[in-house]
Design an enzyme around this catalytic site. Structure first.
Site, PDB file in Angstrom:
ATOM      1  N   LYS A 191       0.850  -1.188   0.000  1.00 13.80           N
ATOM      2  CA  LYS A 191       0.000   0.000   0.000  1.00 13.80           C
ATOM      3  C   LYS A 191       0.891   1.246   0.000  1.00 13.80           C
ATOM      4  CE  LYS A 191      -4.420   0.335   2.440  1.00 13.80           C
ATOM      5  NZ  LYS A 191      -5.054   0.185   3.756  1.00 13.80           N
TER       6      LYS A 191
HETATM    7  O1  G3P Z   1      -9.056   0.886   4.905  1.00 12.10           O
HETATM    8  C1  G3P Z   1      -9.018   2.191   5.381  1.00 12.10           C
HETATM    9  C2  G3P Z   1      -9.633   2.272   6.702  1.00 12.10           C
HETATM   10  O2  G3P Z   1      -8.880   1.563   7.625  1.00 12.10           O
HETATM   11  C3  G3P Z   1      -9.902   3.636   7.185  1.00 12.10           C
HETATM   12  O3  G3P Z   1     -11.032   3.546   7.939  1.00 12.10           O
HETATM   13  O4  G3P Z   1     -12.675   4.184   9.623  1.00 12.10           O
HETATM   14  O5  G3P Z   1     -10.249   4.822   9.898  1.00 12.10           O
HETATM   15  O6  G3P Z   1     -11.670   5.932   8.183  1.00 12.10           O
HETATM   16  P1  G3P Z   1     -11.428   4.693   8.974  1.00 12.10           P
END
Ligand code: G3P
Length: 218
Positions: free
Chosen positions: A85
């Site tokens: 990534k």
């Molecule tokens: O895959 C990306 C994810 O981990 C981000 O999620 O909920 O931290 O915005 P969030």
């Protein structure tokens, strides 16, 4: 649509894998940091990759393309399932191009617009991750980006997969499916929520109650 689980928690990953619910895993530095403790994060990634029969995204933590390349190669060497990534930056896209030329799969992360998604695809990204929930958080429509990118990729025959990320609830998953995302990555809580419906629970309860009235074994 493929479903990935967005976590570095091995217990949750094992549970999801054994139940046959997931096609892969995504991690990020925050998720690894939350569970690694004193363990080597590379060892944890190896265990995750050995557990899952599918891609496991592991993110670089450098900002300069040369350093990203070094880290990306190191991550890819951990296991065949690893997808590197990189962030959606100028350096990230440089690293993406080089890693792809070496046959390493790349997930371009932290995408928040259709032009970013187009540039990620031109850099050869295997996956492009739009962060839906984080756009919703600032009052924009995260799903609008998924919709735009789906149309753009289809129109130009782009093979980069749309990996809808930062999904926070089952409704997000339904929308991602309807819009034709290739992958939805969800936290374990949402993954197990997808299994459930109150009518399934009451339906099963009633079937079992009625069967007990018969007083027979199967
Ligand atoms: O895959 C990306 C994810 O981990 C981000 O999620 O909920 O931290 O915005 P969030």
């Amino acid at each position: 649509m493929k479903i990935f689980v967005d976590t570095a928690d091995l217990t949750e990953i094992r549970r999801a894998t054994e139940a046959g619910l997931i096609d892969g895993v995504t991690t990020n530095p925050s998720l690894l940091s939350a569970v690694a403790g004193d363990d080597d994060p590379k060892e944890l990634l190896r265990e995750i990759a050995e557990t899952v029969n599918g891609p496991v995204s592991a993110e670089v933590v450098a900002v300069e393309s040369g350093a990203m390349l070094v880290q990306g190669r190191r991550l890819a060497a951990i296991h065949d399932h690893i997808v590197v990534k990189v962030p959606m930056t100028e350096d990230g896209l440089r690293a993406c191009r080089c890693l792809r030329a070496e046959g390493i799969r790349v997930n371009v992360t932290l995408c928040f617009s259709a032009p970013q998604a187009l540039l990620a695809a031109k850099a050869g990204a295997t996956y492009m991750s739009p962060f839906v929930g984080r756009l919703d958080d600032i009052g924009e429509s995260g799903m609008e980006i998924v919709s735009q990118v789906r149309q753009v990729y289809d129109r130009y025959g782009i093979e980069t997969e749309v990996l809808a990320a930062s999904l926070r609830h089952p409704r997000h998953v339904i929308e991602a499916m309807m819009l034709g995302a290739d992958v939805a990555t969800v936290p374990p809580k949402v993954l197990f929520q997808l299994l459930r419906h109150p009518l399934t629970d009451t339906g099963l309860e009633n079937f079992l109650k009625d069967w007990r009235k018969l007083g027979r074994a199967l």
